[in-house]
Design a protein around this motif. Structure first.
Motif, PDB file in Angstrom:
ATOM      1  N   ILE A   1       0.836  -1.200   0.000  1.00 50.67           N
ATOM      2  CA  ILE A   1       0.000   0.000   0.000  1.00 50.67           C
ATOM      3  C   ILE A   1       0.874   1.253   0.000  1.00 50.67           C
ATOM      4  O   ILE A   1       0.626   2.199  -0.754  1.00 50.67           O
ATOM      5  N   ALA A   2       1.905   1.256   0.832  1.00 51.08           N
ATOM      6  CA  ALA A   2       2.811   2.405   0.916  1.00 51.08           C
ATOM      7  C   ALA A   2       3.445   2.689  -0.443  1.00 51.08           C
ATOM      8  O   ALA A   2       3.526   3.840  -0.878  1.00 51.08           O
ATOM      9  N   THR A   3       3.875   1.625  -1.113  1.00 46.85           N
ATOM     10  CA  THR A   3       4.481   1.783  -2.440  1.00 46.85           C
ATOM     11  C   THR A   3       3.456   2.305  -3.439  1.00 46.85           C
ATOM     12  O   THR A   3       3.724   3.246  -4.184  1.00 46.85           O
ATOM     13  N   LYS A   4       2.273   1.706  -3.434  1.00 50.73           N
ATOM     14  CA  LYS A   4       1.224   2.072  -4.393  1.00 50.73           C
ATOM     15  C   LYS A   4       0.784   3.528  -4.231  1.00 50.73           C
ATOM     16  O   LYS A   4       0.498   4.199  -5.220  1.00 50.73           O
ATOM     17  N   LEU A   5       0.757   4.012  -2.995  1.00 50.20           N
ATOM     18  CA  LEU A   5       0.288   5.379  -2.736  1.00 50.20           C
ATOM     19  C   LEU A   5       1.437   6.371  -2.552  1.00 50.20           C
ATOM     20  O   LEU A   5       1.229   7.505  -2.107  1.00 50.20           O
ATOM     21  N   ASN A   6       2.646   5.921  -2.870  1.00 50.29           N
ATOM     22  CA  ASN A   6       3.824   6.792  -2.871  1.00 50.29           C
ATOM     23  C   ASN A   6       4.176   7.350  -1.490  1.00 50.29           C
ATOM     24  O   ASN A   6       4.601   8.492  -1.365  1.00 50.29           O
ATOM     25  N   TYR A   7       3.975   6.560  -0.439  1.00 46.60           N
ATOM     26  CA  TYR A   7       4.436   6.947   0.888  1.00 46.60           C
ATOM     27  C   TYR A   7       5.928   6.662   0.979  1.00 46.60           C
ATOM     28  O   TYR A   7       6.422   5.700   0.383  1.00 46.60           O
ATOM     29  N   SER A   8       6.638   7.462   1.741  1.00 48.29           N
ATOM     30  CA  SER A   8       8.083   7.270   1.869  1.00 48.29           C
ATOM     31  C   SER A   8       8.417   6.013   2.662  1.00 48.29           C
ATOM     32  O   SER A   8       9.476   5.434   2.471  1.00 48.29           O
ATOM     33  N   SER A   9       7.492   5.602   3.545  1.00 53.68           N
ATOM     34  CA  SER A   9       7.729   4.396   4.346  1.00 53.68           C
ATOM     35  C   SER A   9       6.408   3.893   4.925  1.00 53.68           C
ATOM     36  O   SER A   9       5.416   4.621   4.960  1.00 53.68           O
ATOM     37  N   VAL A  10       6.443   2.659   5.415  1.00 51.77           N
ATOM     38  CA  VAL A  10       5.276   2.084   6.089  1.00 51.77           C
ATOM     39  C   VAL A  10       4.999   2.864   7.366  1.00 51.77           C
ATOM     40  O   VAL A  10       3.836   3.106   7.723  1.00 51.77           O
ATOM     41  N   ALA A  11       6.060   3.288   8.034  1.00 50.68           N
ATOM     42  CA  ALA A  11       5.900   4.051   9.280  1.00 50.68           C
ATOM     43  C   ALA A  11       5.157   5.372   9.010  1.00 50.68           C
ATOM     44  O   ALA A  11       4.282   5.763   9.787  1.00 50.68           O
ATOM     45  N   HIS A  12       5.501   6.033   7.923  1.00 47.44           N
ATOM     46  CA  HIS A  12       4.831   7.290   7.571  1.00 47.44           C
ATOM     47  C   HIS A  12       3.351   7.042   7.277  1.00 47.44           C
ATOM     48  O   HIS A  12       2.479   7.774   7.744  1.00 47.44           O
ATOM     49  N   LEU A  13       3.060   5.988   6.516  1.00 46.51           N
ATOM     50  CA  LEU A  13       1.673   5.618   6.215  1.00 46.51           C
ATOM     51  C   LEU A  13       0.917   5.357   7.512  1.00 46.51           C
ATOM     52  O   LEU A  13      -0.166   5.887   7.730  1.00 46.51           O
ATOM     53  N   SER A  14       1.489   4.535   8.387  1.00 43.61           N
ATOM     54  CA  SER A  14       0.822   4.177   9.652  1.00 43.61           C
ATOM     55  C   SER A  14       0.578   5.398  10.525  1.00 43.61           C
ATOM     56  O   SER A  14      -0.492   5.542  11.124  1.00 43.61           O
ATOM     57  N   SER A  15       1.568   6.268  10.586  1.00 46.12           N
ATOM     58  CA  SER A  15       1.445   7.482  11.394  1.00 46.12           C
ATOM     59  C   SER A  15       0.333   8.377  10.874  1.00 46.12           C
ATOM     60  O   SER A  15      -0.502   8.873  11.638  1.00 46.12           O
ATOM     61  N   GLN A  16       0.290   8.572   9.568  1.00 46.15           N
ATOM     62  CA  GLN A  16      -0.743   9.408   8.965  1.00 46.15           C
ATOM     63  C   GLN A  16      -2.123   8.770   9.126  1.00 46.15           C
ATOM     64  O   GLN A  16      -3.104   9.449   9.411  1.00 46.15           O
ATOM     65  N   PHE A  17      -2.194   7.463   8.968  1.00 46.10           N
ATOM     66  CA  PHE A  17      -3.446   6.739   9.119  1.00 46.10           C
ATOM     67  C   PHE A  17      -3.995   6.936  10.535  1.00 46.10           C
ATOM     68  O   PHE A  17      -5.175   7.240  10.716  1.00 46.10           O
ATOM     69  N   LYS A  18      -3.131   6.792  11.534  1.00 45.47           N
ATOM     70  CA  LYS A  18      -3.571   6.934  12.923  1.00 45.47           C
ATOM     71  C   LYS A  18      -4.002   8.362  13.216  1.00 45.47           C
ATOM     72  O   LYS A  18      -4.992   8.597  13.920  1.00 45.47           O
ATOM     73  N   LYS A  19      -3.276   9.322  12.663  1.00 43.26           N
ATOM     74  CA  LYS A  19      -3.609  10.735  12.875  1.00 43.26           C
ATOM     75  C   LYS A  19      -5.006  11.058  12.333  1.00 43.26           C
ATOM     76  O   LYS A  19      -5.769  11.788  12.946  1.00 43.26           O
ATOM     77  N   VAL A  20      -5.354  10.486  11.193  1.00 42.99           N
ATOM     78  CA  VAL A  20      -6.643  10.781  10.558  1.00 42.99           C
ATOM     79  C   VAL A  20      -7.780   9.963  11.155  1.00 42.99           C
ATOM     80  O   VAL A  20      -8.869  10.483  11.398  1.00 42.99           O
ATOM     81  N   THR A  21      -7.551   8.663  11.393  1.00 45.56           N
ATOM     82  CA  THR A  21      -8.637   7.778  11.824  1.00 45.56           C
ATOM     83  C   THR A  21      -8.691   7.541  13.332  1.00 45.56           C
ATOM     84  O   THR A  21      -9.706   7.090  13.842  1.00 45.56           O
ATOM     85  N   GLY A  22      -7.577   7.802  14.006  1.00 43.18           N
ATOM     86  CA  GLY A  22      -7.535   7.548  15.443  1.00 43.18           C
ATOM     87  C   GLY A  22      -7.164   6.114  15.792  1.00 43.18           C
ATOM     88  O   GLY A  22      -7.161   5.740  16.955  1.00 43.18           O
ATOM     89  N   MET A  23      -6.870   5.306  14.778  1.00 45.79           N
ATOM     90  CA  MET A  23      -6.446   3.922  15.035  1.00 45.79           C
ATOM     91  C   MET A  23      -5.359   3.533  14.046  1.00 45.79           C
ATOM     92  O   MET A  23      -5.208   4.159  13.000  1.00 45.79           O
TER      93      MET A  23
END
Length: 160
Positions: A129-151
């Protein structure tokens, strides 16, 4: 007079009608808008929406398309939108913020998170998913996901 008659027949309250402009007393429902479009079309008129509102919707559609095309992901959002609309990015950005109530970047993050949710349902790994959506890392994706959704993505996947 013809427009006033149509508004009266449809029970749409208005303040005044001038050539090319109608001041309504309230926002119209979708049904009323459709009825008004049909009635005005029958006499050769059409409802023109605000140009800025139309541009806002076109920008939102373009951003969804931008996310859907992995080959465009190397482009900066600003370059993509400038090329797409042939307008200065500062204008596009300020118009978007003014009308949408949030920045293009925040809107794009929300769109990305919705895509992440969708991909999680297809059992894609966070790395894919991180690669497909051009995130720099899985950690960045997870951090942003938690910030937006709360989980976390894992918590989300268990919850759905």
């Amino acid at each position: 007079m013809a427009v006033e008659q149509i508004l009266n027949n449809l029970n749409i309250p208005f303040q005044d009608v001038k050539i090319g402009l109608v001041n309504l007393q309230r926002e119209l429902s979708d049904k009323e808008t459709d009825q008004l479009d049909t009635a005005l079309g029958a006499i050769g008129f059409e409802v023109l929406q605000d140009r800025k509102e139309r541009l806002l919707e076109e920008i939102k559609i373009a951003l969804q398309e931008f996310l859907g095309k992995s080959e465009d992901q190397h482009l900066k959002t600003s370059v993509f939108l400038t090329d797409r609309f042939n307008l200065e990015y500062t204008y596009i950005s300020s118009l978007f913020s003014e009308l949408a109530g949030e920045s293009i970047e925040k809107y794009l993050i929300k769109l990305k998170i919705e895509k992440v949710k969708e991909f999680l349902q297809y059992d894609m790994s966070l790395s894919e998913i991180a690669t497909k959506l051009n995130y720099s890392s899985v950690a960045h994706l997870s951090s942003q996901f938690k910030k937006v959704t709360g989980m976390t993505p894992s918590e989300y996947k268990k919850a759905v």
